[in-house]
Design an enzyme around this catalytic site. Structure first.
Site, PDB file in Angstrom:
ATOM      1  N   ARG A 170       0.820  -1.204   0.000  1.00 16.01           N
ATOM      2  CA  ARG A 170       0.000   0.000   0.000  1.00 16.01           C
ATOM      3  C   ARG A 170       0.859   1.261   0.000  1.00 16.01           C
ATOM      4  NH1 ARG A 170      -4.673  -0.462   4.282  1.00 16.01           N
ATOM      5  NH2 ARG A 170      -3.288   0.667   5.678  1.00 16.01           N
ATOM      6  N   GLU A 260      -0.712   6.076   9.583  1.00 16.08           N
ATOM      7  CA  GLU A 260      -1.896   5.261   9.867  1.00 16.08           C
ATOM      8  C   GLU A 260      -1.649   4.654  11.232  1.00 16.08           C
ATOM      9  OE1 GLU A 260      -3.825   1.567  10.205  1.00 16.08           O
ATOM     10  OE2 GLU A 260      -2.841   1.307   8.255  1.00 16.08           O
TER      11      GLU A 260
END
Length: 490
Positions: A170, A260
């Site tokens: 990602r 994140e």
């Protein structure tokens, strides 16, 4: 095949060296990291550990090839990413096995992660050729405005242990699509998957030096790169405390940051929810990866009038899941990542029980599990008292903690009563009601009437203490691009 007879050997071609400049090699100081198999507690492999000198060399090479990589055509980068997507699928069995061995996650979950990770390379292969600029006239009528997007430059990525392939994919896929070089520091618990991916990226055509992978027994050896102004982007997935500390360090050099961080996802079940749907979705929203997922449902908030029925039906559904060693194909959930994780989960459950919570399931582990493995029983708790630590902390384990609310307003208030805001789940048969609650929940992502949430085509990220920036979707590539404005006379 029994719980005492399961695959424990890695594929023979798994690299164990640092990946720097297109080569796998030992660390400069000879340091190593032992990787354990959580299913049985044995040493799975020994990998090289990066020193500060190794990290500096990796960044040197990334800086050296940055201009050349940025100058490649977007079509060329797209084709390389597409080839990486294909290679991941060709080696899906090996990747799934490696993950299950080093993480202790059920094989079916690892197979799902391989497919998920591959999609980031396919998605950003398509996005690489679609980065757009802009041309317009100044409202004053005295200039032409040209806007273009350029690679931000060399990047550092720190990835967590719970998704050793997908979290790297990602970050890597959009960075490569944008024309950035990247140094990746995988978690010391699970470095093997990322090292294997590095080999596949090389086969796909990523030039030497563009990607480096640096496991390390001392994380600061790699994060020391944040002190180097040549580094232009830092992307991190992990705990809020560590992420914020490293972001402060990055700020000293004005390095762009995306984070994140932790989650505390509410799973809100309204009294008009389809009970079958709400119960079945628990298996995905909570039990994927034995609960060791940042977007896993953490607080089950159920309307009071249906709480007992929901809890009892969840108990019966959870009894159908099989726990065992990760590499057995019929296992639904397996071990936790280490003894530290078992201890963390145990403390949260014990605190809730001491405060008066009711345990509906989870008194003991199933028989026949390897004694040295890092297992925790699937546990269902009800009547969670306010103030319980389990309501304020990420459980990261197979524990379903149910508490109640009486009105939609109270549901929203309880859902938002946390410093985190990564993911949330809402169940209601009324679309208007579901959307009304979903829109009021302070979370970067909300799933309605489903337990699955992640999608490479959608922006992944949180609000509040859960992070900064977005990964995936149309937004993901812009985390690795700078915007340049050129003013022209008219």
């Amino acid at each position: 095949m029994t719980a005492q007879n399961f695959p424990t050997e890695l594929p023979q071609d798994v690299p164990t060296g640092l990946f720097i400049g297109g080569e796998f090699r030992d660390g400069s100081d000879g340091g190593t990291v032992e990787v354990y198999n959580p299913s049985n507690g044995t040493v799975l492999a020994t990998v090289a550990s990066a020193s500060k000198d190794d990290a500096r060399e990796a960044l040197d090479k990334a800086v050296e090839v940055q201009e050349q990589w940025a100058a490649t055509s977007t079509r060329e980068r797209s084709e390389i990413l597409r080839k990486a997507f294909e290679l991941i699928h060709e080696h899906a069995d090996e990747l799934a096995l490696i993950q299950s061995l080093e993480l202790g996650r059920a094989l079916k979950d690892s197979q799902g992660e391989v497919a998920y990770a591959a999609e980031f390379f396919r998605w950003f292969a398509e996005e690489a050729v679609r980065v757009r600029g802009d041309y317009r006239e100044s409202p004053a009528g005295n200039a032409r405005i040209v806007v273009r997007h350029v690679p931000v430059g060399p990047c550092l990525a720190v990835t967590p242990w719970n998704f050793p392939l997908a979290m790297g994919a990602r970050k890597l896929a959009p960075a490569l699509a944008a024309g950035c070089t990247m140094v990746v520091k995988p978690a010391s618990k699970t470095p093997l998957t990322m090292l294997y991916l590095a080999k596949l990226l090389q086969q796909a055509g990523v030039p030497d030096g563009v990607v480096a992978v640096l496991p390390s027994n001392k994380a600061s050896n790699v994060s020391s790169l944040l002190e180097d102004a040549r580094l232009r982007k830092f992307t991190f997935t992990g705990s809020t405390e560590i992420g914020q500390m490293l972001a402060q360090k990055a700020a000293e050099k004005s390095i762009r940051v995306s984070l994140e961080l932790g989650g505390n996802a509410p799973y809100v079940v309204l009294d008009d929810a389809d009970m079958d749907t709400a119960v079945e979705a628990v298996a995905t929203a909570k039990m994927r990866g034995a609960g060791q997922v940042c977007i896993a449902a953490n607080r089950f908030l159920v309307q009071e009038s249906i709480a007992e029925e929901f809890t009892q039906r969840v108990v019966e559904r959870m009894k159908q899941l099989r726990q065992g060693p990760a590499t057995l194909e019929d296992v639904d959930y397996a071990a936790l990542s280490g003894t530290d994780q078992v201890e963390t989960v145990s403390k949260l459950v014990d605190d809730a029980l001491e405060r008066g919570a009711t345990r509906y399931l989870g008194d003991a582990l199933p028989e026949g599990l390897p004694e040295e493995g890092y297992y925790y029983p699937l546990t269902v708790l009800g009547n969670i008292p306010d103030g319980s630590e389990i309501l304020d902390n990420e459980i990261f384990g197979p524990v379903i903690a149910v508490s109640t609310f009486t009105s939609d307003e109270e549901a929203v208030q309880k859902a938002n009563d946390t410093q985190f805001g990564l993911a949330a789940y809402v169940f209601s048969s009324g679309l208007e009601r579901a959307l009304n609650v979903a829109e009021k929940i302070e979370a970067g992502m909300v799933a309605v009437n489903k337990g699955a949430l992640s999608d490479p085509a959608a922006p992944f990220g949180g609000v509040k203490q859960s992070g900064i920036g977005r990964e995936g979707g149309f937004e993901g590539i812009h985390e690795f691009l700078e915007t340049q404005f050129i003013s022209l006379p008219k």
